[in-house]
Design a protein around this motif. Structure first.
Motif, short mmCIF file in Angstrom:
data_model
loop_
_atom_site.label_atom_id
_atom_site.label_comp_id
_atom_site.label_asym_id
_atom_site.label_seq_id
_atom_site.Cartn_x
_atom_site.Cartn_y
_atom_site.Cartn_z
N ALA A 245 0.82 -1.21 0.00
CA ALA A 245 0.00 0.00 0.00
C ALA A 245 0.85 1.26 0.00
O ALA A 245 0.50 2.26 -0.63
CB ALA A 245 -0.93 0.00 1.22
N ARG A 246 2.00 1.21 0.69
CA ARG A 246 2.88 2.38 0.74
C ARG A 246 3.41 2.73 -0.64
O ARG A 246 3.49 3.90 -1.02
CB ARG A 246 4.03 2.11 1.71
CG ARG A 246 4.88 3.33 2.02
CD ARG A 246 5.73 3.13 3.25
NE ARG A 246 6.66 2.03 3.10
CZ ARG A 246 6.66 0.94 3.87
NH1 ARG A 246 5.76 0.81 4.82
NH2 ARG A 246 7.56 -0.02 3.69
N SER A 247 3.79 1.70 -1.41
CA SER A 247 4.28 1.95 -2.77
C SER A 247 3.18 2.54 -3.66
O SER A 247 3.43 3.43 -4.47
CB SER A 247 4.82 0.66 -3.39
OG SER A 247 6.05 0.30 -2.80
N VAL A 248 1.96 2.03 -3.49
CA VAL A 248 0.83 2.55 -4.27
C VAL A 248 0.58 4.01 -3.91
O VAL A 248 0.38 4.86 -4.78
CB VAL A 248 -0.43 1.71 -4.05
CG1 VAL A 248 -1.64 2.34 -4.75
CG2 VAL A 248 -0.22 0.28 -4.55
N ALA A 249 0.60 4.31 -2.61
CA ALA A 249 0.36 5.68 -2.15
C ALA A 249 1.41 6.65 -2.68
O ALA A 249 1.12 7.82 -2.92
CB ALA A 249 0.32 5.71 -0.62
N ASP A 250 2.63 6.14 -2.86
CA ASP A 250 3.72 6.96 -3.39
C ASP A 250 3.67 7.08 -4.91
O ASP A 250 4.54 7.71 -5.52
CB ASP A 250 5.09 6.38 -2.98
CG ASP A 250 5.34 6.51 -1.49
OD1 ASP A 250 4.67 7.34 -0.85
OD2 ASP A 250 6.20 5.78 -0.96
N GLY A 251 2.66 6.45 -5.52
CA GLY A 251 2.54 6.50 -6.96
C GLY A 251 3.46 5.55 -7.69
O GLY A 251 3.65 5.66 -8.91
N ARG A 252 4.00 4.56 -6.98
CA ARG A 252 4.95 3.61 -7.58
C ARG A 252 4.27 2.25 -7.72
O ARG A 252 4.59 1.29 -7.03
CB ARG A 252 6.21 3.53 -6.72
CG ARG A 252 6.88 4.89 -6.52
CD ARG A 252 8.03 4.81 -5.53
NE ARG A 252 9.14 4.03 -6.05
CZ ARG A 252 10.24 3.75 -5.34
NH1 ARG A 252 10.33 4.16 -4.08
NH2 ARG A 252 11.21 3.05 -5.87
N VAL A 253 3.32 2.20 -8.63
CA VAL A 253 2.53 0.98 -8.80
C VAL A 253 3.38 -0.16 -9.35
O VAL A 253 3.21 -1.32 -8.97
CB VAL A 253 1.30 1.24 -9.70
CG1 VAL A 253 0.47 -0.03 -9.86
CG2 VAL A 253 0.44 2.35 -9.12
N ASP A 254 4.32 0.16 -10.25
CA ASP A 254 5.22 -0.87 -10.78
C ASP A 254 5.97 -1.56 -9.65
O ASP A 254 6.11 -2.79 -9.64
CB ASP A 254 6.24 -0.26 -11.75
CG ASP A 254 5.65 -0.04 -13.13
OD1 ASP A 254 4.59 -0.64 -13.39
OD2 ASP A 254 6.22 0.72 -13.92
N ARG A 255 6.46 -0.76 -8.72
CA ARG A 255 7.18 -1.31 -7.56
C ARG A 255 6.25 -2.16 -6.71
O ARG A 255 6.61 -3.24 -6.25
CB ARG A 255 7.77 -0.17 -6.74
CG ARG A 255 8.60 -0.58 -5.53
CD ARG A 255 9.19 0.66 -4.88
NE ARG A 255 10.11 0.33 -3.81
CZ ARG A 255 9.79 0.27 -2.52
NH1 ARG A 255 8.51 0.48 -2.15
NH2 ARG A 255 10.68 -0.02 -1.60
N ALA A 256 5.03 -1.67 -6.50
CA ALA A 256 4.05 -2.42 -5.71
C ALA A 256 3.75 -3.77 -6.36
O ALA A 256 3.60 -4.79 -5.66
CB ALA A 256 2.76 -1.61 -5.56
N VAL A 257 3.66 -3.80 -7.69
CA VAL A 257 3.41 -5.06 -8.40
C VAL A 257 4.53 -6.05 -8.15
O VAL A 257 4.28 -7.23 -7.83
CB VAL A 257 3.25 -4.80 -9.92
CG1 VAL A 257 3.35 -6.10 -10.71
CG2 VAL A 257 1.91 -4.13 -10.20
N ARG A 258 5.78 -5.61 -8.28
CA ARG A 258 6.91 -6.53 -8.10
C ARG A 258 6.98 -7.03 -6.66
O ARG A 258 7.31 -8.20 -6.41
CB ARG A 258 8.22 -5.83 -8.50
CG ARG A 258 8.28 -5.50 -9.97
CD ARG A 258 9.69 -5.20 -10.43
NE ARG A 258 10.29 -4.05 -9.78
CZ ARG A 258 10.14 -2.81 -10.21
NH1 ARG A 258 9.40 -2.55 -11.27
NH2 ARG A 258 10.73 -1.81 -9.58
N ILE A 259 6.67 -6.14 -5.71
CA ILE A 259 6.69 -6.55 -4.30
C ILE A 259 5.60 -7.58 -4.04
O ILE A 259 5.84 -8.61 -3.38
CB ILE A 259 6.51 -5.32 -3.39
CG1 ILE A 259 7.79 -4.46 -3.41
CG2 ILE A 259 6.19 -5.74 -1.96
CD1 ILE A 259 7.66 -3.13 -2.70
N ALA A 260 4.40 -7.33 -4.55
CA ALA A 260 3.29 -8.28 -4.36
C ALA A 260 3.61 -9.62 -5.02
O ALA A 260 3.32 -10.68 -4.46
CB ALA A 260 2.00 -7.69 -4.92
#
Length: 379
Positions: A245-260
């Motif tokens: 959620a923190r990555s999404v909130a920061d606007g870094r959805v690509d990063r959030a995808v890789r983390i998930a």
């Protein structure tokens, strides 16, 4: 041939192909991420690996200390002009040897294959073929099926050893100061420096993997070595869902995808993370991947007896592809199992109406096609 990796040891299957001189395309679907490998009589090629970011050729050579940054920059400039493979350009410039090219490709492909075949919840399909891919299709290794099995088996064994030390991707570590000298290892110094810079007490292991741009095995090998030498201290476990959620909130959805994706690799049974990943795929317009993840999550929920929750998840899948009958039909099934007979009937009628409409549309298209090619009767 097709099956599930939890039922068939793919190592044994690849050895069978190698011994019997069989060749074909092996497709592995791990949670919606598809990997295609051509297993041939003269070598193995990685044809596709979904969206997952494979370690770049130049990055690997830099970490190994086989290449300077200036040489890489010049080669990349030539690649942009000529569209030729970066390994071929570097070898022709004598910046690296052909053995370096082979070792680098081996690392890329073996890592991808290791990731795919070590996921016991994945399914696979082998399609025999006598036609080899074109020469410029995929990453080719002059490594036979038996060789890639040994390479992947070695990596799986090492991965298991490393995971006994680094038990969770959610663990947070802080590097002790000053940074200790790490000797007596074949790992390149650059690798240690990149990981050390990220062990700041604010990132979990998963975030270090993503931010360093390294493979899971490379990153965890370094963290494990630091931990064994008491060069880091654990700071506690991060909340997995907060990290995403923190990555999404920061606007870094690509990063959030890789983390998930990494968290799901660690725990494929985490339905909540699978649903979160599907929603992230929707944000990134990866419709097919999102649809698969929603359906996989719904199936897992239904197996656990949570049929109404499974229905809610399937409705999200249905919003992606409203015209597909599969999700709608399964919604009706799950509602029936949950005792919601009236709602199941409504869904069933909706599926039937959609199927009839599809048949009528198909008939109309056939009539038009027949009219365009002559007097062909269509009833």
């Amino acid at each position: 041939m097709r099956g599930f990796l939890r039922q068939v040891r793919l190592f044994d299957f690849l050895q069978f192909l190698d011994i019997n001189g069989r060749q074909g395309i092996l497709s592995i679907d791990a949670g919606g991420r598809k990997t295609q490998i051509f297993v041939g009589r003269d070598g193995v090629r990685l044809l596709s690996s979904g969206r997952r970011r494979r370690p770049l050729f130049g990055e690997i050579l830099l970490r190994w200390g086989r290449l300077g940054e200036d040489d890489l920059a010049q080669a990349l400039e030539e690649q942009r002009r000529t569209r030729r493979p970066i390994g071929e350009i570097l070898a022709r410039r004598n910046a690296i040897t052909t053995e370096d090219v082979e070792a680098c490709l081996r690392t890329q492909v073996a890592e991808e294959i290791c990731d795919a075949i070590s996921d016991e919840f994945a399914d696979f399909e082998f399609s025999p073929t006598e036609r080899a891919p074109d020469e410029d299709e995929g990453f080719r290794l002059t490594l036979n099926g038996g060789g890639i099995v040994l390479e992947a088996a070695r990596r799986v064994d090492e991965w298991r050893r490393v995971r006994t030390v680094v038990a969770s991707f959610a663990q947070i570590y802080r590097l002790r100061k000053p940074v200790p000298e790490i000797e007596g290892t074949e790992l390149p110094k650059r690798l240690f420096e990149e990981v050390a810079a990220l062990l700041d007490g604010g990132r979990c292991v998963n975030e270090v993997i993503v931010d360093a741009g390294l493979t899971k095995l490379e990153t965890c090998r370094v963290v494990a070595l630091f931990k064994e030498r008491e060069a880091v201290r654990p700071m506690g476990l991060a909340d997995r869902y907060e990290v995403v959620a923190r990555s999404v909130a920061d606007g870094r959805v690509d990063r959030a995808v890789r983390i998930a994706e990494n968290f799901l690799f660690e725990d494929p049974l985490d339905v909540r993370m699978r649903v979160e990943l599907a929603r992230l795929y929707v944000k990134q317009h990866y419709k097919e991947d999102a649809y698969r993840e929603f359906r996989a999550a719904a199936e897992r929920l239904a197996r656990q007896g949570f049929h109404l929750q499974a229905v809610d998840v399937l409705k999200e899948a249905r919003r992606i592809y409203p015209e597909r009958l599969g999700a709608q039909f399964t919604v009706a099934q799950y509602l029936l199992r949950a005792g919601r007979v009236r709602e199941a009937a409504v869904e069933g009628v909706s599926v039937a109406d959609l199927a009839v409409r599809r048949l009528r549309e198909s008939r109309t298209r056939l009539i038009r096609l027949a009219g365009s090619i002559g007097n062909v009767p269509v009833r």
